[in-house]
Design an enzyme around this catalytic site. Structure first.
Site, PDB file in Angstrom:
ATOM      1  N   CYS A  52     -56.944   7.230-107.239  1.00 36.89           N
ATOM      2  CA  CYS A  52     -56.657   8.063-108.414  1.00 36.89           C
ATOM      3  C   CYS A  52     -56.621   7.267-109.722  1.00 36.89           C
ATOM      4  O   CYS A  52     -56.951   7.797-110.778  1.00 36.89           O
ATOM      5  CB  CYS A  52     -55.332   8.792-108.231  1.00 36.89           C
ATOM      6  SG  CYS A  52     -55.312   9.780-106.728  1.00 36.89           S
ATOM      7  N   CYS A  80     -55.390  15.099 -99.698  1.00 27.58           N
ATOM      8  CA  CYS A  80     -54.792  15.203-101.040  1.00 27.58           C
ATOM      9  C   CYS A  80     -55.817  15.125-102.159  1.00 27.58           C
ATOM     10  O   CYS A  80     -55.498  15.406-103.304  1.00 27.58           O
ATOM     11  CB  CYS A  80     -53.697  14.177-101.250  1.00 27.58           C
ATOM     12  SG  CYS A  80     -53.850  12.733-100.248  1.00 27.58           S
ATOM     13  N   GLU A 122     -57.283  30.501-102.513  1.00 28.79           N
ATOM     14  CA  GLU A 122     -56.223  30.523-101.493  1.00 28.79           C
ATOM     15  C   GLU A 122     -54.927  29.873-101.983  1.00 28.79           C
ATOM     16  O   GLU A 122     -53.913  29.924-101.300  1.00 28.79           O
ATOM     17  CB  GLU A 122     -56.718  29.848-100.199  1.00 28.79           C
ATOM     18  CG  GLU A 122     -56.980  28.340-100.278  1.00 28.79           C
ATOM     19  CD  GLU A 122     -58.352  27.959-100.827  1.00 28.79           C
ATOM     20  OE1 GLU A 122     -59.016  28.822-101.436  1.00 28.79           O
ATOM     21  OE2 GLU A 122     -58.741  26.782-100.660  1.00 28.79           O
ATOM     22  N   SER A 170     -56.259  17.188 -92.482  1.00 29.55           N
ATOM     23  CA  SER A 170     -54.864  17.621 -92.447  1.00 29.55           C
ATOM     24  C   SER A 170     -54.778  18.969 -93.141  1.00 29.55           C
ATOM     25  O   SER A 170     -55.486  19.227 -94.117  1.00 29.55           O
ATOM     26  CB  SER A 170     -53.999  16.602 -93.181  1.00 29.55           C
ATOM     27  OG  SER A 170     -52.768  17.188 -93.542  1.00 29.55           O
ATOM     28  N   GLU A 226     -47.432  15.572 -93.620  1.00 30.34           N
ATOM     29  CA  GLU A 226     -48.647  15.006 -93.044  1.00 30.34           C
ATOM     30  C   GLU A 226     -48.305  14.058 -91.889  1.00 30.34           C
ATOM     31  O   GLU A 226     -48.995  14.030 -90.866  1.00 30.34           O
ATOM     32  CB  GLU A 226     -49.441  14.267 -94.139  1.00 30.34           C
ATOM     33  CG  GLU A 226     -50.910  14.118 -93.847  1.00 30.34           C
ATOM     34  CD  GLU A 226     -51.725  13.772 -95.107  1.00 30.34           C
ATOM     35  OE1 GLU A 226     -51.142  13.654 -96.200  1.00 30.34           O
ATOM     36  OE2 GLU A 226     -52.944  13.635 -94.980  1.00 30.34           O
ATOM     37  N   LYS A 230     -58.884  18.137-109.816  1.00 32.85           N
ATOM     38  CA  LYS A 230     -57.676  18.958-109.750  1.00 32.85           C
ATOM     39  C   LYS A 230     -57.860  20.241-110.553  1.00 32.85           C
ATOM     40  O   LYS A 230     -57.211  21.247-110.291  1.00 32.85           O
ATOM     41  CB  LYS A 230     -56.471  18.181-110.279  1.00 32.85           C
ATOM     42  CG  LYS A 230     -56.057  17.003-109.419  1.00 32.85           C
ATOM     43  CD  LYS A 230     -55.339  17.423-108.154  1.00 32.85           C
ATOM     44  CE  LYS A 230     -54.989  16.218-107.286  1.00 32.85           C
ATOM     45  NZ  LYS A 230     -54.624  16.608-105.910  1.00 32.85           N
ATOM     46  N   GLU A 257     -47.441  16.067 -88.953  1.00 28.39           N
ATOM     47  CA  GLU A 257     -48.678  16.634 -88.401  1.00 28.39           C
ATOM     48  C   GLU A 257     -49.425  15.577 -87.574  1.00 28.39           C
ATOM     49  O   GLU A 257     -49.923  15.860 -86.483  1.00 28.39           O
ATOM     50  CB  GLU A 257     -49.575  17.155 -89.543  1.00 28.39           C
ATOM     51  CG  GLU A 257     -50.862  17.815 -89.056  1.00 28.39           C
ATOM     52  CD  GLU A 257     -51.789  18.237 -90.204  1.00 28.39           C
ATOM     53  OE1 GLU A 257     -51.398  18.087 -91.381  1.00 28.39           O
ATOM     54  OE2 GLU A 257     -52.900  18.718 -89.901  1.00 28.39           O
ATOM     55  N   GLU A 296     -59.423  22.400-108.137  1.00 30.05           N
ATOM     56  CA  GLU A 296     -58.478  22.779-107.091  1.00 30.05           C
ATOM     57  C   GLU A 296     -57.584  23.932-107.530  1.00 30.05           C
ATOM     58  O   GLU A 296     -57.320  24.854-106.771  1.00 30.05           O
ATOM     59  CB  GLU A 296     -57.628  21.558-106.699  1.00 30.05           C
ATOM     60  CG  GLU A 296     -56.740  21.797-105.489  1.00 30.05           C
ATOM     61  CD  GLU A 296     -55.876  20.583-105.146  1.00 30.05           C
ATOM     62  OE1 GLU A 296     -55.368  19.929-106.074  1.00 30.05           O
ATOM     63  OE2 GLU A 296     -55.714  20.285-103.950  1.00 30.05           O
TER      64      GLU A 296
END
Lengths: 574, 419
Positions: free
Chosen positions: A503, A299, A366, A319, A279, A358, A282, A361
């Protein structure tokens, strides 16, 4: 100051204090259900009613302001009678299955019944609020038969998170809270943050359980069960097992997981460090080469779905880095499988997370390859705690065990991913040094720490004045995104975490009140300070992985394994 | 035989309701002119002198309500006319609004001047759509004459009134639910305090007065609070507009001084039709009290009714003759409240239907003596524990019928136990 008497005892409180607060000052406990210390006052359950001298009506102590000269009785015969009758009405509509309820032992309705010693069978026939049991969401299970319509879920979802996934429908006896547009939760605009689970007093909203698949796989000799553990888990696991908030339990946690049956226990801090390199690289590229700014962190999967749903036009700002969980999953099913010489499908890739999103996710199409998922099961902190308990392990006296190699080494930078501002601080520690070539003298970047909703900082990096912002809680994210959309910000980089506090405030943690958050937060930075390496780019294991396998950050292989794409989900709003 | 004392209904059938000229010819808008020449506090003092209490059911002194809003800090204040007349059987506000809307608007303007508001809303019951054009036309005419709108009658005082259609829910007659409804949300009551007088519409100090209350105000300003206070009975001054309905020979809307005896009203309007006997009365609408024929000697004012464990409420008198069974009536009332509970607070959401179930059980001969204990237990809890007036009063018919028609319940249970 206001002076009044409660149950004959004099008490003084600040102007504006409620009767509930005044009673608490005298250590008089009044039962509550719809009340939540971090929410608005609702006064709809009517359990906290008290008697006010000279008033025919009982008044709710959660909303009623203390006034001079008041005489209040909190458990007079009139109060007790009304309170028990109201509780009886609630119980007559609440599923009578405490023994096999996820919240048994932590249920507020159960504890109010117990406190009031309500041991009789309601005089009314049981009528379920709704027969609806909604298991469509990968993150949150809804059992309307346990809903007491307190409205705490709607408040957190609409007023704090500004998602508005849950709404009041129907009137009178038929009133309930349901996903909007009458859709199952899994097909709704819900972003899976799980804050509603944290707010629910009963078992009406719970984290979807995935422990069964893990237990089953332990029994399969052909499978290697591999776990990764997120930074926040070692902060809140002990709390879930009865220790005070902020008890750090890294070594005991690994021991317990090994005893439960996990073959390998790795540290997600490792891929948090990897995330910083990807990141950070990037970001430098975007700044140097006229890329789209501000860049937004990627994230947090609840934030990603929020952005995909409400701000699809801003997706190019995200990102392209996968979350640390998914980077880990990709490495497990490629590099690690190759290294061990086993098939990726023979690895059960389990992650332990403070997060319910999560779980969503892991289902994103993908994120996997050749039909093989990178993550096979996501366990919340609460689910891991349950596994430890049901394996008969006494947690408080366990010895320590280190994480397994090769993904066992994480830095302080990876660890602070667990709290709001942590990703930003970790990124700045690395990006500053990569850009300037100079060592950062003070690596504690306090401006981005703390529980404030929106934080800002800036740093001079070789003449470029890099401006950053940090938000936690989706209501704050919405404020910042509206500014970004209107072109009214000059930030280069923004960290966004869906849950209040980041988190460590995630929906998969033990049930929290904001008062506990400071202890959890302090633990995160205490752990950071204790770790020998505190900058992601100095993690030798990460460096070795680049040399051995990945090549360069943002290189060809990194791109294939560690970066991802997003989906416009604005159709969910129609 | 009684004759009516018409204060509220002073212009009824004497004017074209929408005509500002007709209203002015009968002295209309002179009180507003008079009020504008007074200090706001003096207007409030006249209300205090008059002793006028709210006519929507709760009977709160008007001057107190206005004083609270007048004293409350706020850059904006509002006056709301509660025209969500929802009590089944009640028609007085409808009659006032369609017959003499200016009297209500003028009352609102005087209230606004007294408390410092510049914007008013008239929240009209959804089921009265035909009144909307009357109100709109009246407003237009009054604005045209400078009686409402900017710089009223050349003064510094401006006041705009907007007519808002109700959402069709009974609970929106409750002032805070009404405010929620105007704000565009579900019609659900708010907890109090804070009261609307301090924190009402859009969080601003707000006076909410009933139609009948407001129609009294111009007359009080014109003739003085003292004059008004001599009508009716001490502490309950002025007149009351009653709606007579049910099994009475002459139904309709009639205005009598506060404290008028129920028997006199009943006899003046012909009592029950020949060949039937009087069984009792339902007073104050569905949320009111059931009394038996023997309790007919009742002074119809707020305090006397309360002392007799009854209620004046909206002034609705539903006469019940011996063709009707009390249990059927109570059952019907509870089915109304099951429909109309918003569902916000526990006792109302869960309680109404439970009461209905028990009543149905008793009424169908399935009841047992314990059911009476349960009814009393639950109904009296709802009475003191619900969040708003709807829930607090939905079971009053049950409680009062248990007291005033005990035999009916006892016999139904005995009948069932014999079978």
């Amino acid at each position: 100051m206001i002076k009044l008497t409660i149950d004959g005892l004099p008490v003084e409180v600040e102007e504006g204090a409620t009767l509930l607060e005044a009673a608490a000052k005298l250590d008089i406990h009044i039962p509550t259900l719809c009340y939540h210390p971090d929410q608005n006052v609702k006064a709809n359950c009517r359990i906290c009613l008290v008697e006010m001298e000279g008033n025919k009506l009982l008044v709710p102590s959660c909303s009623y302001p203390a006034q001079n000269g008041m005489s209040i009785r909190t458990h007079s015969p009139k109060v007790r009678r009304a309170r028990r009758n109201i509780l009886e009405l609630i119980l007559a509509r609440h599923a009578q299955d405490c023994l096999h309820c996820d919240r048994s032992g932590t249920c507020e309705l159960q504890s109010v019944s117990e406190e009031m010693h309500f041991v009789k069978i309601p005089r009314y026939p049981y009528v379920a609020r709704s027969a609806e049991s909604d298991h469509s969401s990968p993150s949150v299970a809804r059992d309307s038969a346990k809903c007491i319509t307190c409205g705490r879920c709607e408040y957190i979802c609409s007023e704090v998170q500004t998602v508005h996934a849950l709404s009041k429908t129907g009137r009178g006896f038929e009133m309930q809270f349901r996903p909007v547009y009458n859709r199952p939760l899994g097909e709704s605009i819900c972003v899976n943050c799980g804050q509603c689970v944290q707010a629910c007093p009963t078992g009406a909203l719970t984290v979807r359980d995935e422990t069964q698949v893990v237990w089953h796989t332990f029994a399969d000799p052909g499978k290697t069960v591999v776990a990764q553990v997120a930074p926040a888990v070692r902060i809140t696991l002990a709390e879930a097992l009865g220790e005070p908030p902020g008890s750090i339990s890294t070594g005991r946690m690994i021991t317990a997981m090994k005893r439960v049956g996990f073959h390998k226990v790795f540290d997600t801090d490792f891929t948090a460090d990897l995330t910083i390199l990807e990141e950070g690289t990037e970001l430098i590229d975007r700044i140097n080469n006229g890329g789209i700014l501000p860049m937004l962190t990627s994230c947090c999967p609840a934030w990603i779905k929020f952005c995909e749903t409400f701000y699809p036009e801003l997706l190019p700002h995200l990102s392209t880095c996968k979350s640390p969980q998914q980077m880990f999953g990709a490495l497990l099913k490629t590099y690690y499988a190759e290294k061990l010489g086993i098939l990726p499908q023979d690895i059960l890739s389990v992650s332990v997370m403070p997060c319910t999103a999560k779980k969503f996710e892991e289902t994103r199409p993908e994120l996997g390859r050749n039909g093989i998922r990178d993550i096979d099961a996501v366990l919340s902190v609460q689910e891991l705690a349950r596994m430890i308990r049901s394996a008969g392990i006494r947690f408080d006296t366990l010895p320590d065990t280190p994480f397994d190699a090769p993904f066992g080494l994480g830095t302080g930078a990876g660890e602070i991913f667990g709290s709001t501002g942590g990703v930003m601080e970790a990124a700045l520690r690395t990006v500053y040094e990569l850009v300037t070539g100079k060592a950062l003298r003070n690596i504690d970047i306090k401006a981005v720490r703390g529980l404030e909703g929106i934080k800002e900082a800036s740093a001079d990096m070789n003449g470029t004045h890099v401006k950053v912002a940090v938000t936690n809680g989706l209501g704050n994210a919405r404020k910042i995104m509206d500014l970004v959309k209107a072109g009214k910000t000059d930030y280069h980089f923004i960290e966004i975490m869906a849950c209040p506090g980041g988190c460590i405030g995630g929906g998969g943690n033990p049930i929290k009140e904001n008062a506990m958050m400071t202890s959890r937060l302090d633990a995160v930075y205490r752990l950071d300070k204790e770790l020998p390496i505190r900058k992601s780019h100095e993690n030798p294991a990460v460096k070795a992985l680049y040399e051995e396998y990945l090549g360069e950050p943002n290189g060809h292989r990194s791109h294939a394994l560690l970066h991802t794409t997003y989906i416009n989900r604005s159709g969910l709003l129609e | 035989m009684l004759t009516e004392t018409r204060i509220v209904l002073r212009n009824m059938d004497k004017i074209d309701p929408v005509s500002i000229m007709d209203y002015k010819k009968r002295g209309g808008y002179q009180p507003l002119r008079k009020a504008l020449a007074m200090k706001p506090q003096d207007v409030i003092d006249q209300m205090k002198l008059s002793g006028l209490r709210g006519r929507g059911g709760a009977g709160f002194p008007v001057w107190k309500k206005w004083s609270i809003t007048s004293a409350a800090p706020g850059d904006k204040k509002y006056v709301i006319c509660n025209a969500d007349e929802g009590e089944p059987g009640t028609n007085k506000d409808r009659v006032i609004l369609s017959g003499d809307p200016n009297s209500v608007f003028e009352g609102m303007a005087i209230a606004a001047y007294a408390v410092g508001a510049e914007k008013g809303y008239l929240y009209l019951r959804r089921e009265y759509p035909y009144i909307t054009p009357i109100l709109e036309k009246t407003l237009e005419n009054a604005r045209g004459e400078g009686c409402l709108g900017s710089n009223i009658m050349g003064s510094q005082f401006s006041f705009e009134i907007e007519v808002v259609s109700g959402g069709g829910a009974y609970v929106c007659g409750e002032e805070t639910a009404l405010i929620e409804s105007i704000e565009g949300r579900r019609g659900e009551p708010r907890f109090k305090p804070p009261y609307p007088g301090v924190q009402g519409l859009y969080g601003k100090p707000t006076v909410v007065n009933n139609v009948e209350t407001l129609a009294n105000i111009p007359v009080i300003i014109e003739r003085g609070g003292k004059w008004f206070s001599e009508i009716g009975v001490p502490n309950c001054t002025g007149t009351k507009v009653f709606t007579l309905c049910g099994n009475i020979t002459q139904k309709g809307v009639f205005e009598y001084p506060m404290g008028t005896n129920l028997r006199e009203i009943y006899e003046t309007h012909g009592g029950v039709k020949d060949n039937f006997d009087l069984r009792g009365f339902m007073l104050g609408g569905q949320s009111g009290n059931l009394i038996n024929a023997g309790q007919i000697d009742l002074a119809m004012d707020i305090d006397s009714c309360q002392h007799a464990e009854s209620v004046l409420g909206t002034g609705t008198i539903m006469v019940i003759d011996d063709r009707h069974d009390i249990l059927d009536i109570v059952e019907n009332i509870m089915s109304f409240f099951i429909e109309e509970s918003c569902g916000k607070c526990t006792p109302c959401r869960e309680g109404n239907i439970r009461i209905y179930e028990i009543l149905k059980r008793i009424n169908s001969g399935q009841g047992c003596p314990e059911d009476l204990t349960l009814l009393e237990d639950l109904a009296s809890t709802m009475n003191v524990a619900c969040l708003c007036g709807l829930g607090q009063n939905s079971s009053v018919a049950v409680i009062t019928s248990l007291h005033n028609f005990t035999d009916v319940y006892r016999k139904a249970i005995e009948r069932g136990q014999r079978a």
